[in-house]
Design a protein around this motif. Structure first.
Motif, PDB file in Angstrom:
ATOM      1  N   SER A 651      12.763 -38.349  10.752  1.00 50.11           N
ATOM      2  CA  SER A 651      12.849 -36.966  10.288  1.00 50.11           C
ATOM      3  C   SER A 651      12.370 -35.986  11.350  1.00 50.11           C
ATOM      4  CB  SER A 651      12.003 -36.767   9.023  1.00 50.11           C
ATOM      5  OG  SER A 651      12.492 -37.553   7.970  1.00 50.11           O
ATOM      6  N   LEU A 652      11.529 -36.460  12.255  1.00 48.94           N
ATOM      7  CA  LEU A 652      10.994 -35.596  13.304  1.00 48.94           C
ATOM      8  C   LEU A 652      11.855 -35.636  14.559  1.00 48.94           C
ATOM      9  CD1 LEU A 652       8.722 -33.775  14.378  1.00 48.94           C
ATOM     10  CD2 LEU A 652       7.494 -35.849  15.043  1.00 48.94           C
ATOM     11  N   VAL A 653      12.308 -36.813  14.939  1.00 51.71           N
ATOM     12  CA  VAL A 653      13.124 -36.997  16.144  1.00 51.71           C
ATOM     13  C   VAL A 653      14.531 -37.368  15.691  1.00 51.71           C
ATOM     14  CG1 VAL A 653      13.341 -38.182  18.350  1.00 51.71           C
ATOM     15  CG2 VAL A 653      11.063 -37.788  17.373  1.00 51.71           C
ATOM     16  N   LEU A 654      15.426 -36.389  15.687  1.00 51.91           N
ATOM     17  CA  LEU A 654      16.764 -36.583  15.118  1.00 51.91           C
ATOM     18  C   LEU A 654      17.765 -37.127  16.131  1.00 51.91           C
ATOM     19  CD1 LEU A 654      16.913 -33.253  13.081  1.00 51.91           C
ATOM     20  CD2 LEU A 654      16.284 -35.513  12.260  1.00 51.91           C
ATOM     21  N   PRO A 656      19.263 -39.654  18.542  1.00 47.40           N
ATOM     22  CA  PRO A 656      19.092 -41.102  18.734  1.00 47.40           C
ATOM     23  C   PRO A 656      18.598 -41.470  20.135  1.00 47.40           C
ATOM     24  CG  PRO A 656      21.174 -40.644  17.618  1.00 47.40           C
ATOM     25  CD  PRO A 656      20.623 -39.326  18.066  1.00 47.40           C
ATOM     26  N   HIS A 657      19.094 -40.760  21.151  1.00 42.33           N
ATOM     27  CA  HIS A 657      18.672 -41.082  22.523  1.00 42.33           C
ATOM     28  C   HIS A 657      17.181 -40.804  22.708  1.00 42.33           C
ATOM     29  CE1 HIS A 657      18.637 -41.477  26.864  1.00 42.33           C
ATOM     30  NE2 HIS A 657      18.174 -40.242  26.974  1.00 42.33           N
ATOM     31  N   LYS A 658      16.725 -39.661  22.215  1.00 39.85           N
ATOM     32  CA  LYS A 658      15.302 -39.342  22.347  1.00 39.85           C
ATOM     33  C   LYS A 658      14.457 -40.304  21.516  1.00 39.85           C
ATOM     34  CE  LYS A 658      11.882 -35.686  21.752  1.00 39.85           C
ATOM     35  NZ  LYS A 658      11.606 -34.313  21.296  1.00 39.85           N
ATOM     36  N   ARG A 659      14.954 -40.677  20.343  1.00 32.85           N
ATOM     37  CA  ARG A 659      14.206 -41.616  19.509  1.00 32.85           C
ATOM     38  C   ARG A 659      14.054 -42.956  20.222  1.00 32.85           C
ATOM     39  NH1 ARG A 659      16.425 -40.333  14.870  1.00 32.85           N
ATOM     40  NH2 ARG A 659      17.972 -41.974  14.782  1.00 32.85           N
ATOM     41  N   THR A 660      15.080 -43.352  20.963  1.00 29.08           N
ATOM     42  CA  THR A 660      14.998 -44.588  21.749  1.00 29.08           C
ATOM     43  C   THR A 660      13.894 -44.493  22.794  1.00 29.08           C
ATOM     44  OG1 THR A 660      17.359 -45.035  21.426  1.00 29.08           O
ATOM     45  CG2 THR A 660      16.288 -46.135  23.288  1.00 29.08           C
ATOM     46  N   LEU A 661      13.764 -43.321  23.429  1.00 32.78           N
ATOM     47  CA  LEU A 661      12.721 -43.132  24.442  1.00 32.78           C
ATOM     48  C   LEU A 661      11.326 -43.162  23.800  1.00 32.78           C
ATOM     49  CD1 LEU A 661      14.348 -40.303  26.607  1.00 32.78           C
ATOM     50  CD2 LEU A 661      14.280 -42.758  27.083  1.00 32.78           C
ATOM     51  N   ASN A1063      19.453 -28.391  14.657  1.00 30.25           N
ATOM     52  CA  ASN A1063      20.820 -27.883  14.797  1.00 30.25           C
ATOM     53  C   ASN A1063      21.532 -28.504  15.992  1.00 30.25           C
ATOM     54  OD1 ASN A1063      20.817 -26.300  12.525  1.00 30.25           O
ATOM     55  ND2 ASN A1063      20.116 -24.464  13.569  1.00 30.25           N
ATOM     56  N   ALA A1064      20.782 -28.794  17.055  1.00 31.81           N
ATOM     57  CA  ALA A1064      21.398 -29.455  18.210  1.00 31.81           C
ATOM     58  C   ALA A1064      21.905 -30.839  17.820  1.00 31.81           C
ATOM     59  CB  ALA A1064      20.385 -29.560  19.351  1.00 31.81           C
ATOM     60  N   ALA A1065      21.156 -31.522  16.963  1.00 37.61           N
ATOM     61  CA  ALA A1065      21.572 -32.862  16.511  1.00 37.61           C
ATOM     62  C   ALA A1065      22.780 -32.793  15.590  1.00 37.61           C
ATOM     63  CB  ALA A1065      20.411 -33.549  15.804  1.00 37.61           C
ATOM     64  N   ALA A1066      23.063 -31.605  15.015  1.00 35.15           N
ATOM     65  CA  ALA A1066      24.208 -31.450  14.114  1.00 35.15           C
ATOM     66  C   ALA A1066      25.517 -31.202  14.859  1.00 35.15           C
ATOM     67  CB  ALA A1066      23.950 -30.301  13.139  1.00 35.15           C
ATOM     68  N   VAL A1067      25.457 -30.943  16.165  1.00 36.42           N
ATOM     69  CA  VAL A1067      26.669 -30.678  16.946  1.00 36.42           C
ATOM     70  C   VAL A1067      27.567 -31.921  16.929  1.00 36.42           C
ATOM     71  CG1 VAL A1067      27.556 -30.160  19.248  1.00 36.42           C
ATOM     72  CG2 VAL A1067      25.516 -28.988  18.400  1.00 36.42           C
ATOM     73  N   THR A1068      28.820 -31.726  16.608  1.00 33.92           N
ATOM     74  CA  THR A1068      29.740 -32.851  16.464  1.00 33.92           C
ATOM     75  C   THR A1068      30.307 -33.267  17.827  1.00 33.92           C
ATOM     76  OG1 THR A1068      31.712 -31.470  16.178  1.00 33.92           O
ATOM     77  CG2 THR A1068      30.405 -31.947  14.203  1.00 33.92           C
ATOM     78  N   LEU A1087      18.008 -30.661  22.203  1.00 34.82           N
ATOM     79  CA  LEU A1087      17.773 -31.983  21.613  1.00 34.82           C
ATOM     80  C   LEU A1087      16.409 -32.529  22.012  1.00 34.82           C
ATOM     81  CD1 LEU A1087      21.288 -33.607  22.165  1.00 34.82           C
ATOM     82  CD2 LEU A1087      20.242 -33.116  19.944  1.00 34.82           C
ATOM     83  N   ASP A1088      16.010 -32.268  23.234  1.00 34.13           N
ATOM     84  CA  ASP A1088      14.728 -32.770  23.745  1.00 34.13           C
ATOM     85  C   ASP A1088      13.536 -32.043  23.142  1.00 34.13           C
ATOM     86  OD1 ASP A1088      15.975 -34.597  25.314  1.00 34.13           O
ATOM     87  OD2 ASP A1088      15.802 -33.452  27.177  1.00 34.13           O
ATOM     88  N   GLY A1089      13.782 -30.814  22.617  1.00 32.28           N
ATOM     89  CA  GLY A1089      12.660 -30.013  22.124  1.00 32.28           C
ATOM     90  C   GLY A1089      12.034 -29.171  23.202  1.00 32.28           C
ATOM     91  N   ALA A1090      12.811 -28.849  24.247  1.00 30.06           N
ATOM     92  CA  ALA A1090      12.284 -28.044  25.350  1.00 30.06           C
ATOM     93  C   ALA A1090      12.086 -26.608  24.899  1.00 30.06           C
ATOM     94  CB  ALA A1090      13.246 -28.095  26.533  1.00 30.06           C
ATOM     95  N   LYS A1091      11.204 -25.898  25.628  1.00 27.07           N
ATOM     96  CA  LYS A1091      11.004 -24.476  25.379  1.00 27.07           C
ATOM     97  C   LYS A1091      12.271 -23.714  25.734  1.00 27.07           C
ATOM     98  CE  LYS A1091       6.891 -22.769  24.068  1.00 27.07           C
ATOM     99  NZ  LYS A1091       6.729 -21.697  23.096  1.00 27.07           N
ATOM    100  N   THR A1092      12.566 -22.680  24.934  1.00 23.50           N
ATOM    101  CA  THR A1092      13.777 -21.906  25.224  1.00 23.50           C
ATOM    102  C   THR A1092      13.620 -21.107  26.514  1.00 23.50           C
ATOM    103  OG1 THR A1092      12.937 -20.170  23.768  1.00 23.50           O
ATOM    104  CG2 THR A1092      14.490 -21.740  22.834  1.00 23.50           C
TER     105      THR A1092
END
Length: 1137
Positions: A651-654, A656-661, A1063-1068, A1087-1092
């Motif tokens: 629920s926190l890390v949506l 998949p690539h980042k969750r793998t890391l 929302n980034a994870a929702a991009v198709t 997706l990474d959660g970087a600062k804007t």
């Protein structure tokens, strides 16, 4: 200005914190021997033992400031150069190690002397709330104990050392008290089958009784194998005094049955049959016997009937009503119905209300109830007996319910309104009958209806007096509002909130119902404050609006403590918090983590990083770019694992690539293995994410039992993980044909992992256990092989009767029976279409609602059931509302022309149809046109509850029709329409209507964008480009997915970077393929959660901008103390009075 007293993490340096420089060695003279001993423990680094000595001293001596001086002087005399900071650091390190390596705590207590160990045990069993106040600092022993008992690793160590040493040092009664506290505060995995073997033989009778009471209290948390082991231990102790040697007499006395409690269901059948009638009668005569028998949820029919037989052989008359009242759940298996009179049948039916608590055998219960109903109605009509049939009335067919008079329903309303288990179609019939008697829908009539309230139409609610409806919401009637359809709820809201006439009653709306209040109505309400909102559930759009509004007049702590308002905290609010304010408020966020969006957590993580890395909770690192987590040193691995193990990682890390890391770091910290049960305690929920290779090969045998208990709670193991678990289970228990009943029960959630061949032996040996396991799988679709095993087990155990003459084409077909359908649940999906076509009419009528709820039926099966419905009920043109509602998913098989035949004049019927997913565009159009034609409404006549009830069929409207919808009705249901996945032209037209309500898109706030949902996907390219990038995180993910790829690609790189993780994870994939390189880079940053703002995206090695000051709010230091990880040590400041 005076400084607030400061809270420190360690305990042992507290009394040493004054006058260090002025002390001399001579001050140690006359130091109490216990304090000398404590000082020696400090010198040796045994800080836990020193704490225990301090507690022992404090129990009989007051603490004074000169004692601090004397202890420091003693240390100085021993040439131990302790300063307060160095002692603080040493104690913090020591206590951290005991938290992160809790098995060391067991070693410490193993090495403690007898008095220290006794003191530790006393701290656990005594409920004293000791608080020591030392120079403005409070040591709270009650909180220390609470923290210890809530830490699985610490709790495990304390349990093991108690079993190992306590019975040697303390009385058995005291040790049982400690064991009770530890076991009650522990997960069920602590009660392993091996535990009874670690208990000392020859326990005193009072200690045995107390420990048995603990085991009875924890029965539901205990595995079946452990239940069997605990029963054997209890039975062994109880059997010992028995003088019978030839086995003819039973050791099971009335008192022993009472001591066994729920464990009585583990008595062998032959042992039950040997219980003497006198002892059985004595047991039943106990005042608490009924209470005990009410809890034997897992009793089997064979054992229940054996107990009933023994009760019948005593002096108790089984045909006496007072005896029936004493039987508890045994009544669910009452036999010998011959010569039973109607009065006793009604008594039995009333007692059988509790049978829904049984674990399994519900088909047997339903059959018994049906037989008792027949007896209870002898020489009487259904109208006369309706109120005396208890919850057995839910088995009445549509035709039986329709035969009831309004007067009979009105007279029995007190029973009908409280019965659980009604089908929606039954509720519709009964509500219609009840209202036919009362004529007018008033507060009195509605408040009497209870669960039957769901049968009142949306139109009827909207026609009620607003004051009467408001009174309903304030009364017990509000408890049943959650059971209403969305159309019915909107019918109530449209009246209560006074949509369109300026009189708003939003404050009256309670609980979850409040989520349906529109943003438009909230804007008109002046009476909302943080106190009013505490008990209300909020949509995120409501929370965003309300937090922004109320923050102008209320403090942040008032808002964050007000229920779900925390959902409305924007990143801008977090960014502008001062360091002290953020540290003081952080606990509110942490306590409501499940309410926060991934974007909010990302904002919190960046704020915590900037404020203080040492303060930052480790799980927040997972919300930052992966390199931050990767940089955590090995020395901080354990706190990282503990912190991550307490959250839901998916629920926190949506991404998949980042969750793998993230999981790669977890595996690195674990050295790719689970060494022992303490490691399982530490990883917590992370267990569900471990790779299959670790599960299969790197979980040690010592850790496996505890790990398996944790894996049971994993909601969605991957196929690879499931295969690994299956192989481990086969290694541990052998093939399923060798399993015991207890093993099969314990492995219930994992049965879906096995092949059909493996499950066939389970289906043969333990069909009831297999069927009970299947019945618990609500809301999921198990694998086909598992369903087939359940299907075969039910079919093989079914009684086959000759029945009536088969329908044409049904010779040789074994049609499903009502009992089969009831037992099979989701495994009904295994019926062939021809089997379903051959259903007997009575079976179809009794089972249609159950069959309509099966999610696994394919189109041919649904078509067969639709054909059966037409055969039984005639053509669709003759169907009434309750017929249509009872169909469930079967309605999806209706053709366009058949849908056009239905009477769709009621929006409630349409609302039911729109709840089903899977309509074709043609079907949706037929439903929409059917409602408009049958009701006589034009588009411009539709009310807000009509729009909500139409649901997905709104997507079948054309652009011209949408433009005709009244703005006054549309504006109060925007959020509901924003959940629909309509075509782009339809969404674009809804967007144009939204502009009339909320203004042009450039003026939309974050709450408006969130409220619009998928409607926002109707924005044009130009409108999308013009949106402020700070609004991007407030699109709903569903809106992002609905944006056409050609439109989505018009977003700037800055806008895409600001989308936020969710929302980034929702991009198709289709949208992604249209993006240019800079946009793809921005998407990856989101997706990474970087600062804007890249300049703020500091590197992991960067120092935090600030650290908590010594003048921080008291809560800040308390949070830091928790971060320092002192589970045995909780200090709180002395607050000014």
């Amino acid at each position: 200005m005076s400084q607030e007293p400061r809270t420190y993490a360690p305990v042992l340096f507290l009394f040493l914190s004054h006058g260090v420089a002025s002390l001399s060695a001579n001050s140690s003279q006359g130091l109490h021997p216990l304090l000398q001993k404590m000082a020696e423990e400090i010198i040796d680094g045994n800080y836990l033992n020193a704490l225990l000595d301090l507690i022992q001293f404090q129990s009989s001596h007051p603490w004074t400031a000169d004692l601090s001086h004397a202890v420091l002087a003693y240390l100085n005399a021993r040439n131990v150069a302790f300063t307060v900071p160095s002692l603080q650091a040493a104690v913090e390190h020591y206590l951290e190690q005991r938290l992160y390596q809790p098995h060391q705590l067991q070693e410490d207590l193993r090495g403690a002397d007898a008095q220290q160990f006794r003191t530790a045990m006393q701290c656990l069993w005594e409920d004293k709330k000791d608080r020591w106040e030392l120079e403005g600092i409070v040591v709270d022993l009650g909180a220390i104990r609470k923290q210890a008992l809530q830490s699985p690793g610490v709790n495990r160590s304390l349990l093991l050392i108690t079993l190992e040493r306590c019975f040697q040092e303390l009385s058995s009664l005291e040790c049982v008290e400690v064991l009770g506290k530890l076991l009650r505060g522990s997960p069920g995995s602590f009660l392993q089958p091996s535990l009874p073997a670690r208990l000392p033989p020859g326990l005193r009778e009072d200690a045995f009784r107390n420990l048995s009471a603990v085991f009875k209290d924890l029965y539901d948390q205990t595995s079946a194998c452990s239940q069997r082991a605990l029963y054997s231990w209890m039975a062994g102790v109880l059997r010992a005094p028995s003088s019978a040697t030839d086995g003819s007499a039973s050791w099971v006395s009335a008192e022993n049955l009472w001591i066994l409690g729920r464990y009585m269901v583990h008595l062998p059948l032959e042992e039950i049959m040997k219980i003497s009638p006198m002892e059985m009668g004595l047991f039943i005569s106990y005042d608490n016997a009924t209470k005990q028998l009410d809890t034997v949820y897992d009793i089997t029919p064979e054992l229940a009937q054996a107990f009933l037989e023994r009760i019948g052989s005593s002096d108790f008359d089984m045909r006496n009503a007072s005896t029936v009242h004493r039987l508890g759940l045994l009544v669910c298996f009452y036999g010998d119905l011959e010569l039973l009179d109607a009065a006793l049948a009604r008594v039995l039916l009333h007692q059988m209300i509790k049978c829904s608590r049984l674990r399994g055998f519900q088909a047997h219960v339903q059959k018994l109830k049906a037989d008792l109903v027949d007896i209870a109605m002898e020489n009487q009509t259904l109208n006369e007996t309706l109120g005396s049939l208890s919850d057995a009335i839910v088995s009445l067919t549509h035709s039986q319910l329709e035969s009831l008079s309004p007067q009979a329903v009105h007279g029995a309303i007190s029973t009908l309104s409280q019965v659980s288990g009604w089908a929606k179609s039954q509720v519709i019939i009964l509500s219609t009958k009840y209202l036919a008697h009362d004529k007018v829908l008033s507060f009195h009539s509605v408040s009497q209806m209870g669960v039957l309230l769901a049968g009142v139409g949306a139109q009827a609610f909207s026609g009620m007096d607003p004051r009467a409806l408001a009174q309903v919401l304030r009364s017990v009637g509000s408890l049943h509002v959650s059971g209403l359809s969305l159309a019915q709820q909107q019918g109530i809201l449209s009246k209560v909130t006074g949509a369109g006439d300026g009189a708003s009653g939003v404050v009256e709306v309670q609980g979850a119902f409040f989520k349906e209040v529109s943003l438009f109505d909230l804007r008109r309400e002046l009476g909302l404050n943080s106190t009013v909102l505490k008990e209300k559930e909020l949509r995120r759009s409501q929370a965003l609006f309300l937090y922004e509004l109320l923050s102008q007049t209320s403090r942040p702590d008032e808002l964050l403590s007000a229920g779900q308002l925390v959902k409305g905290v924007a990143c801008s609010h977090i960014d502008t918090m001062s360091t002290d304010s953020f540290l003081a408020l952080f606990q509110y966020f942490e306590n409501n983590l499940s309410l926060l969006s991934p974007y909010q957590v990302n904002c919190l993580a960046w704020k915590a990083w900037e404020v203080s890395k040492s303060f930052m909770q480790p799980f927040l690192l997972a919300a930052l770019p992966a390199r931050y987590l990767a940089s955590v040193p090995a020395s901080r691995c354990v706190p990282l694992l503990i912190s991550l193990g307490k959250i839901r990682l998916d629920s926190l890390v949506l991404d998949p690539h980042k969750r793998t890391l993230v999981l790669r770091k977890v595996q690195q910290c674990l050295n790719n293995s689970i060494a022992d049960e303490y490691t399982v305690d530490i990883v917590g929920n992370l267990l569900c994410h471990l790779p299959a290779a670790i599960i299969q090969h790197r979980v040690s045998p010592r850790a496996w039992a505890t790990a398996l208990h944790g894996l049971r709670a994993c909601p969605d193991l991957s196929p690879e993980q499931g295969a690994a678990v299956r192989l481990r289970l086969l290694e541990q228990h052998g093939p399923p044909q060798n399993w015991t009943a207890e093993t099969t029960k314990d492995l219930g959630p994992f049965l879906v992992l096995f092949s059909g061949d493996e499950l066939s032996s389970v289906a043969t040996k333990f069909p009831d256990i297999l069927q009970q396991t299947a019945s618990k799988m609500v809301g999921i679709l198990p694998p086909k092989e598992f369903l087939w095993a359940v299907f075969e087990s039910v079919r093989n155990s079914s009684e086959r009767g000759s029945g009536t003459d088969p329908s044409p084409g049904c010779h040789g077909v074994e049609a499903p029976s009502s009992d089969d359908i009831f037992k099979l649940a989701e495994a009904n999906a295994c019926w062939a279409p021809q089997d379903l076509r051959c259903l007997e009419e009575a079976t179809f009528l009794r089972s249609v609602e159950l069959l309509g709820a099966i999610g696994g039926f394919l189109r041919p099966q649904l078509t067969a059931l639709k054909e059966k419905a037409i055969q039984v009920w005639d053509t669709p043109s003759s169907w009434r509302e309750h017929h249509i509602v009872s169909l469930g998913r079967i309605a999806l098989a209706l053709s366009d022309s058949e849908l056009e035949q239905l009477d769709l004049s009621s929006i409630d019927t349409v609302a039911f149809l729109s709840q089903q997913s899977g309509w074709t565009p043609g079907q949706a159009t037929s439903i929409l046109r059917g409602f408009l034609e049958d009701s006589g409404y034009r588009i411009q006549d539709l009310k807000s509850f009509h729009l909500v009830g139409l649901g997905t069929t709104l997507c079948a409207m054309n652009v011209t029709e949408i433009s005709l919808i009244k703005i006054s009705e549309f504006r109060v249901v925007v959020a509901r329409i924003g959940t629909l996945l309509c075509s782009t032209p339809v969404l674009a037209e809804f967007k144009r209507k939204a502009e009339v309500v909320f203004g042009e898109p450039t003026k939309w706030s974050n709450s408006v964008l969130q409220e619009l949902g998928t409607i926002a996907a109707g924005l044009t390219k130009e409108e999308l480009r013009a949106l402020d990038k700070d609004l991007m995180p407030y699109f709903q993910p569903s809106a992002i997915r609905c944006l056409p790829a050609e439109t989505f690609k018009e977003l700037s790189a800055q806008q895409i970077a600001a989308l936020g993780p969710e929302n980034a994870a929702a991009v198709t994939p289709t949208q992604r393929r249209q993006l240019r390189a800079p946009q793809l880079q921005s998407l990856q940053r989101a997706l990474d959660g970087a600062k804007t703002t890249p300049s703020l995206d500091a590197s992991p090695s960067a120092s935090p901008s600030q650290t908590p000051s010594s003048h921080s709010h008291p809560g800040a230091s308390a949070s830091r103390a928790l971060w320092l990880g002192c589970p045995l040590l909780v200090l709180a400041p002395t607050l000014p009075r």
